[in-house]
Design a protein around this motif. Structure first.
Motif, PDB file in Angstrom:
ATOM      1  N   ARG A  65       0.705  -1.232   0.204  1.00 27.43           N
ATOM      2  CA  ARG A  65       0.043   0.090  -0.018  1.00 27.43           C
ATOM      3  C   ARG A  65       0.831   1.241   0.052  1.00 27.43           C
ATOM      4  O   ARG A  65       1.400   1.301   0.807  1.00 27.43           O
ATOM      5  CB  ARG A  65      -1.062   0.162   1.193  1.00 27.43           C
ATOM      6  CG  ARG A  65      -1.884  -1.049   1.248  1.00 27.43           C
ATOM      7  CD  ARG A  65      -2.922  -1.055   0.399  1.00 27.43           C
ATOM      8  NE  ARG A  65      -4.113  -2.288   0.289  1.00 27.43           N
ATOM      9  CZ  ARG A  65      -3.877  -3.306  -0.292  1.00 27.43           C
ATOM     10  NH1 ARG A  65      -2.825  -3.431  -0.705  1.00 27.43           N
ATOM     11  NH2 ARG A  65      -4.908  -4.316  -0.105  1.00 27.43           N
ATOM     12  N   PRO A  66       1.024   2.084  -1.085  1.00 30.34           N
ATOM     13  CA  PRO A  66       1.627   3.446  -1.060  1.00 30.34           C
ATOM     14  C   PRO A  66       1.400   4.087   0.238  1.00 30.34           C
ATOM     15  O   PRO A  66       0.348   4.273   0.528  1.00 30.34           O
ATOM     16  CB  PRO A  66       1.049   4.054  -2.370  1.00 30.34           C
ATOM     17  CG  PRO A  66       0.683   2.813  -3.270  1.00 30.34           C
ATOM     18  CD  PRO A  66       0.243   1.909  -2.197  1.00 30.34           C
ATOM     19  N   ALA A  67       2.344   4.700   0.556  1.00 26.51           N
ATOM     20  CA  ALA A  67       2.006   5.733   1.858  1.00 26.51           C
ATOM     21  C   ALA A  67       1.455   6.900   1.350  1.00 26.51           C
ATOM     22  O   ALA A  67       1.462   7.275   0.507  1.00 26.51           O
ATOM     23  CB  ALA A  67       3.664   5.996   2.509  1.00 26.51           C
ATOM     24  N   ASP A  68       1.060   7.561   2.347  1.00 26.78           N
ATOM     25  CA  ASP A  68       0.359   8.929   2.333  1.00 26.78           C
ATOM     26  C   ASP A  68       1.423   9.993   1.749  1.00 26.78           C
ATOM     27  O   ASP A  68       2.714   9.849   2.029  1.00 26.78           O
ATOM     28  CB  ASP A  68      -0.269   9.435   3.322  1.00 26.78           C
ATOM     29  CG  ASP A  68      -1.502   8.686   3.980  1.00 26.78           C
ATOM     30  OD1 ASP A  68      -2.048   7.931   3.012  1.00 26.78           O
ATOM     31  OD2 ASP A  68      -1.642   8.480   5.076  1.00 26.78           O
ATOM     32  N   ALA A  69       0.900  10.688   0.675  1.00 22.59           N
ATOM     33  CA  ALA A  69       2.032  11.868   0.136  1.00 22.59           C
ATOM     34  C   ALA A  69       1.218  12.727  -0.581  1.00 22.59           C
ATOM     35  O   ALA A  69      -0.026  12.681  -0.794  1.00 22.59           O
ATOM     36  CB  ALA A  69       2.902  10.968  -0.893  1.00 22.59           C
ATOM     37  N   SER A  70       2.038  13.898  -0.993  1.00 25.61           N
ATOM     38  CA  SER A  70       1.519  14.809  -1.307  1.00 25.61           C
ATOM     39  C   SER A  70       1.069  14.459  -2.950  1.00 25.61           C
ATOM     40  O   SER A  70       1.576  13.589  -3.415  1.00 25.61           O
ATOM     41  CB  SER A  70       2.338  16.130  -1.418  1.00 25.61           C
ATOM     42  OG  SER A  70       3.603  15.850  -2.055  1.00 25.61           O
ATOM     43  N   ARG A  71       0.366  15.414  -3.485  1.00 27.73           N
ATOM     44  CA  ARG A  71       0.064  15.307  -4.775  1.00 27.73           C
ATOM     45  C   ARG A  71       1.124  15.516  -5.728  1.00 27.73           C
ATOM     46  O   ARG A  71       1.231  14.545  -6.701  1.00 27.73           O
ATOM     47  CB  ARG A  71      -0.951  16.406  -5.217  1.00 27.73           C
ATOM     48  CG  ARG A  71      -2.529  16.031  -4.628  1.00 27.73           C
ATOM     49  CD  ARG A  71      -3.692  17.160  -5.464  1.00 27.73           C
ATOM     50  NE  ARG A  71      -4.943  16.839  -4.636  1.00 27.73           N
ATOM     51  CZ  ARG A  71      -6.031  17.743  -5.008  1.00 27.73           C
ATOM     52  NH1 ARG A  71      -5.672  18.501  -5.875  1.00 27.73           N
ATOM     53  NH2 ARG A  71      -7.125  17.300  -4.424  1.00 27.73           N
ATOM     54  N   SER A  72       2.093  16.387  -5.536  1.00 26.47           N
ATOM     55  CA  SER A  72       3.330  16.387  -6.330  1.00 26.47           C
ATOM     56  C   SER A  72       4.040  15.158  -6.310  1.00 26.47           C
ATOM     57  O   SER A  72       4.448  14.820  -7.092  1.00 26.47           O
ATOM     58  CB  SER A  72       3.906  17.606  -6.044  1.00 26.47           C
ATOM     59  OG  SER A  72       4.316  17.693  -4.516  1.00 26.47           O
ATOM     60  N   THR A  73       4.191  14.659  -5.201  1.00 32.58           N
ATOM     61  CA  THR A  73       4.930  13.496  -4.862  1.00 32.58           C
ATOM     62  C   THR A  73       4.302  12.308  -5.681  1.00 32.58           C
ATOM     63  O   THR A  73       5.069  11.351  -6.276  1.00 32.58           O
ATOM     64  CB  THR A  73       5.261  13.089  -3.351  1.00 32.58           C
ATOM     65  OG1 THR A  73       5.870  14.159  -2.559  1.00 32.58           O
ATOM     66  CG2 THR A  73       5.934  11.862  -3.248  1.00 32.58           C
ATOM     67  N   LYS A  74       3.064  12.237  -5.597  1.00 31.97           N
ATOM     68  CA  LYS A  74       2.281  11.029  -6.238  1.00 31.97           C
ATOM     69  C   LYS A  74       2.492  11.182  -7.943  1.00 31.97           C
ATOM     70  O   LYS A  74       2.825  10.275  -8.608  1.00 31.97           O
ATOM     71  CB  LYS A  74       0.650  11.092  -6.086  1.00 31.97           C
ATOM     72  CG  LYS A  74       0.472  10.650  -4.500  1.00 31.97           C
ATOM     73  CD  LYS A  74      -1.009  10.684  -4.108  1.00 31.97           C
ATOM     74  CE  LYS A  74      -1.273  10.055  -2.859  1.00 31.97           C
ATOM     75  NZ  LYS A  74      -2.595  10.136  -2.385  1.00 31.97           N
ATOM     76  N   ARG A  75       2.464  12.545  -8.319  1.00 28.43           N
ATOM     77  CA  ARG A  75       2.646  12.638  -9.634  1.00 28.43           C
ATOM     78  C   ARG A  75       3.965  12.103 -10.287  1.00 28.43           C
ATOM     79  O   ARG A  75       4.152  11.649 -11.266  1.00 28.43           O
ATOM     80  CB  ARG A  75       2.401  14.103  -9.925  1.00 28.43           C
ATOM     81  CG  ARG A  75       0.867  14.707 -10.171  1.00 28.43           C
ATOM     82  CD  ARG A  75       0.680  16.014 -10.840  1.00 28.43           C
ATOM     83  NE  ARG A  75       1.388  16.966 -10.066  1.00 28.43           N
ATOM     84  CZ  ARG A  75       0.657  17.652  -9.067  1.00 28.43           C
ATOM     85  NH1 ARG A  75      -0.922  17.540  -8.883  1.00 28.43           N
ATOM     86  NH2 ARG A  75       1.123  18.950  -8.421  1.00 28.43           N
ATOM     87  N   VAL A  76       5.073  12.747  -9.503  1.00 24.32           N
ATOM     88  CA  VAL A  76       6.281  12.203  -9.523  1.00 24.32           C
ATOM     89  C   VAL A  76       6.432  10.655  -9.880  1.00 24.32           C
ATOM     90  O   VAL A  76       7.138  10.141 -10.627  1.00 24.32           O
ATOM     91  CB  VAL A  76       7.351  12.671  -8.785  1.00 24.32           C
ATOM     92  CG1 VAL A  76       8.759  12.366  -8.875  1.00 24.32           C
ATOM     93  CG2 VAL A  76       7.358  14.306  -8.942  1.00 24.32           C
ATOM     94  N   ALA A  77       5.963   9.941  -8.568  1.00 25.67           N
ATOM     95  CA  ALA A  77       5.975   8.582  -8.833  1.00 25.67           C
ATOM     96  C   ALA A  77       5.285   8.212  -9.895  1.00 25.67           C
ATOM     97  O   ALA A  77       5.743   6.977 -10.345  1.00 25.67           O
ATOM     98  CB  ALA A  77       5.368   8.034  -7.223  1.00 25.67           C
ATOM     99  N   MET A  78       3.958   8.555 -10.203  1.00 23.12           N
ATOM    100  CA  MET A  78       3.664   7.921 -11.294  1.00 23.12           C
ATOM    101  C   MET A  78       4.367   8.084 -12.814  1.00 23.12           C
ATOM    102  O   MET A  78       4.271   7.200 -13.537  1.00 23.12           O
ATOM    103  CB  MET A  78       2.050   8.640 -11.531  1.00 23.12           C
ATOM    104  CG  MET A  78       0.936   8.301 -10.413  1.00 23.12           C
ATOM    105  SD  MET A  78      -0.486   9.280 -10.716  1.00 23.12           S
ATOM    106  CE  MET A  78      -1.074   8.282 -12.300  1.00 23.12           C
TER     107      MET A  78
END
Length: 234
Positions: A65-78
């Motif tokens: 389960r991916p950890a909680d993160a900011s939207r910007s971090t999630k976008r970079v990860a995607m």
């Protein structure tokens, strides 16, 4: 601030029960395929390899389960995970130049020439379970070969890389440094390239009895294990 994923990857009793049901279903699917198709299996390990990719990939995704993160971090990860999947897809023969494209001609013999009709086509190949059913698309420039074990395996790795980047962003390391430090992420790419270069001339035909498939499977399983455990994030 994100927090590093902390999940127990060890199987529970429910996991073992579900796993037993899945394995029995896979064995039944293979037996039904062999009963319905006039084929013989020269090496059973290639059938096993396909299900190892599928089962290990799905299990790792279910346990992550991916950890909680900011939207910007999630976008970079995607973006990183998407790029990683694309590299795997190209290296593993899921996506590549069509046989009719000039690029394919250059890669084969250094000359530009036509290879039959340039019209697009779809084809469903009834390969053994795990390898098939395989959907093949061939256009004038692009060829896509969707084998279940590769599609599920590569999507699973991309998801694990997505979780890894988020975890790395939540530590003292940056997301990019954390991903680059995970050398194991490159193993399936290397294994797939070795298979493509030294294995069968066509990824649609039955698996060639050569060692590159063993290497790519070992690389895949090792990467799934390390990306699920993620020792760098500990």
């Amino acid at each position: 601030m994100s927090t590093v994923t902390r999940l127990d990857w060890r199987p529970t009793k429910t996991d073992l029960l579900v796993g037993a049901v899945v394995v029995n279903a896979e064995v039944l699917a293979v037996l039904l395929y062999l009963a319905a198709q006039p084929v013989t299996v020269d090496s059973w390990r290639f059938i096993v390899y396909a299900f190892l990719w599928i089962n290990a990939g799905l299990y790792a995704v279910a346990k992550t389960r991916p950890a909680d993160a900011s939207r910007s971090t999630k976008r970079v990860a995607m973006l990183v995970a998407g790029g990683y999947f694309l590299v795997l897809a190209v290296a593993g023969g899921v996506v590549g130049p069509s046989h009719t494209s000039p690029l394919a001609s250059l890669l084969t013999d250094g000359h530009l020439h036509s290879h039959g009709s340039a019209s697009s086509s779809f084809d469903l190949r009834l390969l053994p379970p795990g390898w098939g059913p395989a959907l093949v698309y061939q256009g004038s420039w692009l060829m896509v070969i969707l084998m279940p074990y590769k599609v599920i395996g590569y999507l699973s790795l991309a998801y694990l890389v997505y979780a890894t980047v988020i975890d790395a962003a939540g530590t003292a390391l940056s997301g990019s440094l954390g991903l680059l430090s995970c050398v194991s992420c490159t193993w399936p790419v290397v294994g797939s390239l070795v298979t493509t270069l030294f294995g069968s001339g066509s990824v649609v035909v039955a698996a060639a009895t050569t060692w590159p498939y063993d290497i790519s499977t070992a690389a895949f399983l090792a990467t799934v294990a390390l990306l699920t455990w993620r020792p760098l994030a500990r």
